[in-house]
Design a protein around this motif. Structure first.
Motif, PDB file in Angstrom:
ATOM      1  N   ASP A 263       0.821  -1.220   0.000  1.00  0.00           N
ATOM      2  CA  ASP A 263       0.000   0.000   0.000  1.00  0.00           C
ATOM      3  C   ASP A 263       0.852   1.266   0.000  1.00  0.00           C
ATOM      4  O   ASP A 263       0.334   2.365   0.181  1.00  0.00           O
ATOM      5  N   GLY A 264       2.178   1.120  -0.186  1.00  0.00           N
ATOM      6  CA  GLY A 264       3.063   2.272  -0.217  1.00  0.00           C
ATOM      7  C   GLY A 264       3.693   2.609   1.121  1.00  0.00           C
ATOM      8  O   GLY A 264       4.464   3.568   1.214  1.00  0.00           O
ATOM      9  N   SER A 265       3.388   1.812   2.150  1.00  0.00           N
ATOM     10  CA  SER A 265       3.945   2.050   3.477  1.00  0.00           C
ATOM     11  C   SER A 265       4.620   0.781   3.981  1.00  0.00           C
ATOM     12  O   SER A 265       4.754  -0.203   3.247  1.00  0.00           O
ATOM     13  N   SER A 266       5.022   0.785   5.252  1.00  0.00           N
ATOM     14  CA  SER A 266       5.589  -0.414   5.873  1.00  0.00           C
ATOM     15  C   SER A 266       4.546  -1.237   6.620  1.00  0.00           C
ATOM     16  O   SER A 266       4.840  -2.353   7.062  1.00  0.00           O
ATOM     17  N   GLU A 267       3.334  -0.702   6.779  1.00  0.00           N
ATOM     18  CA  GLU A 267       2.344  -1.382   7.618  1.00  0.00           C
ATOM     19  C   GLU A 267       2.013  -2.802   7.154  1.00  0.00           C
ATOM     20  O   GLU A 267       1.927  -3.719   7.992  1.00  0.00           O
ATOM     21  N   PRO A 268       1.839  -3.049   5.839  1.00  0.00           N
ATOM     22  CA  PRO A 268       1.582  -4.440   5.435  1.00  0.00           C
ATOM     23  C   PRO A 268       2.714  -5.389   5.810  1.00  0.00           C
ATOM     24  O   PRO A 268       2.470  -6.532   6.200  1.00  0.00           O
ATOM     25  N   PHE A 269       3.950  -4.924   5.708  1.00  0.00           N
ATOM     26  CA  PHE A 269       5.087  -5.767   6.083  1.00  0.00           C
ATOM     27  C   PHE A 269       5.097  -6.028   7.584  1.00  0.00           C
ATOM     28  O   PHE A 269       5.432  -7.127   8.031  1.00  0.00           O
ATOM     29  N   VAL A 270       4.724  -5.020   8.373  1.00  0.00           N
ATOM     30  CA  VAL A 270       4.642  -5.208   9.826  1.00  0.00           C
ATOM     31  C   VAL A 270       3.620  -6.289  10.151  1.00  0.00           C
ATOM     32  O   VAL A 270       3.880  -7.192  10.963  1.00  0.00           O
ATOM     33  N   ARG A 271       2.450  -6.228   9.519  1.00  0.00           N
ATOM     34  CA  ARG A 271       1.412  -7.240   9.780  1.00  0.00           C
ATOM     35  C   ARG A 271       1.886  -8.631   9.374  1.00  0.00           C
ATOM     36  O   ARG A 271       1.679  -9.618  10.097  1.00  0.00           O
ATOM     37  N   ILE A 272       2.524  -8.735   8.216  1.00  0.00           N
ATOM     38  CA  ILE A 272       2.999 -10.030   7.709  1.00  0.00           C
ATOM     39  C   ILE A 272       4.071 -10.604   8.635  1.00  0.00           C
ATOM     40  O   ILE A 272       4.048 -11.797   8.970  1.00  0.00           O
ATOM     41  N   LEU A 273       5.005  -9.773   9.064  1.00  0.00           N
ATOM     42  CA  LEU A 273       6.072 -10.242   9.942  1.00  0.00           C
ATOM     43  C   LEU A 273       5.537 -10.576  11.332  1.00  0.00           C
ATOM     44  O   LEU A 273       6.018 -11.519  11.978  1.00  0.00           O
ATOM     45  N   ASP A 274       4.543  -9.834  11.789  1.00  0.00           N
ATOM     46  CA  ASP A 274       3.922 -10.157  13.074  1.00  0.00           C
ATOM     47  C   ASP A 274       3.277 -11.538  13.044  1.00  0.00           C
ATOM     48  O   ASP A 274       3.367 -12.302  14.020  1.00  0.00           O
ATOM     49  N   ARG A 275       2.636 -11.870  11.943  1.00  0.00           N
ATOM     50  CA  ARG A 275       2.008 -13.201  11.832  1.00  0.00           C
ATOM     51  C   ARG A 275       3.050 -14.309  11.844  1.00  0.00           C
ATOM     52  O   ARG A 275       2.829 -15.374  12.421  1.00  0.00           O
ATOM     53  N   ALA A 276       4.190 -14.062  11.220  1.00  0.00           N
ATOM     54  CA  ALA A 276       5.255 -15.066  11.204  1.00  0.00           C
ATOM     55  C   ALA A 276       5.884 -15.218  12.582  1.00  0.00           C
ATOM     56  O   ALA A 276       6.329 -16.312  12.958  1.00  0.00           O
ATOM     57  N   GLY A 277       5.942 -14.139  13.354  1.00  0.00           N
ATOM     58  CA  GLY A 277       6.526 -14.173  14.684  1.00  0.00           C
ATOM     59  C   GLY A 277       8.036 -14.032  14.655  1.00  0.00           C
ATOM     60  O   GLY A 277       8.678 -14.110  13.608  1.00  0.00           O
ATOM     61  N   ARG A 278       8.614 -13.835  15.829  1.00  0.00           N
ATOM     62  CA  ARG A 278      10.052 -13.647  15.987  1.00  0.00           C
ATOM     63  C   ARG A 278      10.610 -14.709  16.911  1.00  0.00           C
ATOM     64  O   ARG A 278       9.932 -15.167  17.826  1.00  0.00           O
ATOM     65  N   ARG A 279      11.855 -15.062  16.681  1.00  0.00           N
ATOM     66  CA  ARG A 279      12.549 -16.051  17.518  1.00  0.00           C
ATOM     67  C   ARG A 279      13.914 -15.510  17.910  1.00  0.00           C
ATOM     68  O   ARG A 279      14.691 -15.082  17.067  1.00  0.00           O
ATOM     69  N   ALA A 280      14.190 -15.539  19.224  1.00  0.00           N
ATOM     70  CA  ALA A 280      15.474 -15.063  19.723  1.00  0.00           C
ATOM     71  C   ALA A 280      16.578 -16.051  19.353  1.00  0.00           C
ATOM     72  O   ALA A 280      16.371 -17.264  19.287  1.00  0.00           O
ATOM     73  N   GLN A 281      17.759 -15.506  19.122  1.00  0.00           N
ATOM     74  CA  GLN A 281      18.935 -16.308  18.807  1.00  0.00           C
ATOM     75  C   GLN A 281      20.003 -16.058  19.868  1.00  0.00           C
ATOM     76  O   GLN A 281      19.945 -15.077  20.613  1.00  0.00           O
ATOM     77  N   GLU A 282      20.968 -16.943  19.948  1.00  0.00           N
ATOM     78  CA  GLU A 282      21.934 -16.864  21.047  1.00  0.00           C
ATOM     79  C   GLU A 282      22.950 -15.744  20.873  1.00  0.00           C
ATOM     80  O   GLU A 282      23.523 -15.264  21.842  1.00  0.00           O
ATOM     81  N   ALA A 283      23.193 -15.305  19.674  1.00  0.00           N
ATOM     82  CA  ALA A 283      24.215 -14.275  19.436  1.00  0.00           C
ATOM     83  C   ALA A 283      23.721 -12.904  19.903  1.00  0.00           C
ATOM     84  O   ALA A 283      22.555 -12.551  19.708  1.00  0.00           O
ATOM     85  N   PRO A 284      24.589 -12.102  20.504  1.00  0.00           N
ATOM     86  CA  PRO A 284      24.184 -10.755  20.914  1.00  0.00           C
ATOM     87  C   PRO A 284      23.950  -9.856  19.703  1.00  0.00           C
ATOM     88  O   PRO A 284      24.641  -9.979  18.692  1.00  0.00           O
ATOM     89  N   ARG A 285      22.993  -8.972  19.839  1.00  0.00           N
ATOM     90  CA  ARG A 285      22.774  -7.968  18.789  1.00  0.00           C
ATOM     91  C   ARG A 285      23.840  -6.882  18.920  1.00  0.00           C
ATOM     92  O   ARG A 285      24.120  -6.402  20.013  1.00  0.00           O
TER      93      ARG A 285
END
Length: 302
Positions: free
Chosen positions: A114-136
């Protein structure tokens, strides 16, 4: 800081599950399918052109990989394979705290959605996030870094958090002078910037299409201005949507550095070209910044 909040900020993250979506490229007009998949720690963001089979089709998102900045950010590899209009997805990665991912697409340009980041935010939220052992690893700005190109300016300055300030000026009553200045993190991005769309002027469309650009642009994915009017029937999402979208673009353009920033970004009339000039200026000034982990940053603050 609560333990879960510390872990969320201190360690690298990837997706918990693949994210699938499709759409048209705003410039090519081509329909593209995208599969964003988890990646191991320290992998970074890497785009893969699945439609390219005769040469290296992997294009890491790095500052040096940016090869074109006309109306969008384009990255390329040594084999000449490119991916266009990555900035809106990169902004979502940056502010949702996704450090590592493989972005596989079957065309030359990311969908504009739609010309913004909001659709990507929704899509990534559905996929979820997983923590990894390496420090950011964070890029902490120690000394001001600035680039100036005519009346355009961009700078990174020391600050204890990530801050974004931007100013634009257009000779149309639809935009005029707009400014924002705010601390920026995931919640602030969702609340203040994610839904703000790209914009363009009707009188430029024919010239852009003659150059092979804007073939997929429409009022479904671009705020269109004619004279002093916004032509989109639904109007603006925010009175200052224009400057907020420029800030969104800058966040995506900065994330080709591969790490979030502890510092203040300032942009004045800046676009993708100046944003990338700033990225390259930072890379050329290793004395002006240092790489930190959150553990070290907090330890020095107490």
């Amino acid at each position: 800081m609560a333990a879960d909040a510390f872990q969320d900020r201190a360690f690298q993250h990837t997706l918990r599950a693949p994210a699938l979506f499709a759409g048209v490229g705003v410039h090519t007009g081509a329909h593209v399918r995208v599969d964003v998949r988890p990646a191991p720690a320290d992998h970074g963001i890497v785009f893969v052109r699945s439609d390219v089979a005769d040469r290296d089709n992997r294009v890491p998102a790095t500052g040096e990989a940016v090869c074109k900045t006309q109306l969008g950010t384009v990255i390329g590899n040594a084999a000449g394979v490119t991916v266009s209009t990555i900035e809106h997805l990169m902004a979502a990665f940056a502010m949702l705290g996704i450090d590592n991912a493989v972005v596989e697409l079957d065309g030359p340009e990311m969908p504009i959605m739609d010309g913004s980041s909001e659709p990507f935010v929704r899509i990534l939220d559905r996929a979820g996030r997983r923590a990894q052992e390496a420090p950011r690893r964070y890029i902490e700005i120690l000394e001001p870094i600035e680039v100036v190109d005519g009346d355009k300016r961009a700078a990174l300055k020391p600050a204890g958090r990530f801050e974004v300030a931007f100013e634009i000026r257009f000779p149309t009553a639809a935009i005029g002078v707009q400014k924002i200045d705010m601390a920026m993190d995931g919640p602030a991005f969702r609340r203040e910037l994610a839904d703000c769309r790209t914009f363009g002027f009707l009188h430029e469309v024919e010239a852009l299409r003659a150059m092979g650009l804007a073939r997929g642009g429409s009022m479904d994915n671009v705020v269109v201005i004619e004279g002093d009017r916004v032509l989109n029937p639904e109007g603006l999402r925010r009175p200052d949507e224009f400057v907020r979208h420029k800030a969104l673009d800058a966040i995506g353009d900065l994330f080709v550095l591969g790490s979030p920033i502890i510092g203040r970004f300032e942009g004045e009339l800046a676009g993708h070209a100046v944003n990338n000039q700033l990225v390259r200026a930072l890379l050329a000034r290793p004395d002006a910044w240092r790489m930190r982990t959150l553990v070290h940053h907090l330890a020095e603050a107490v």
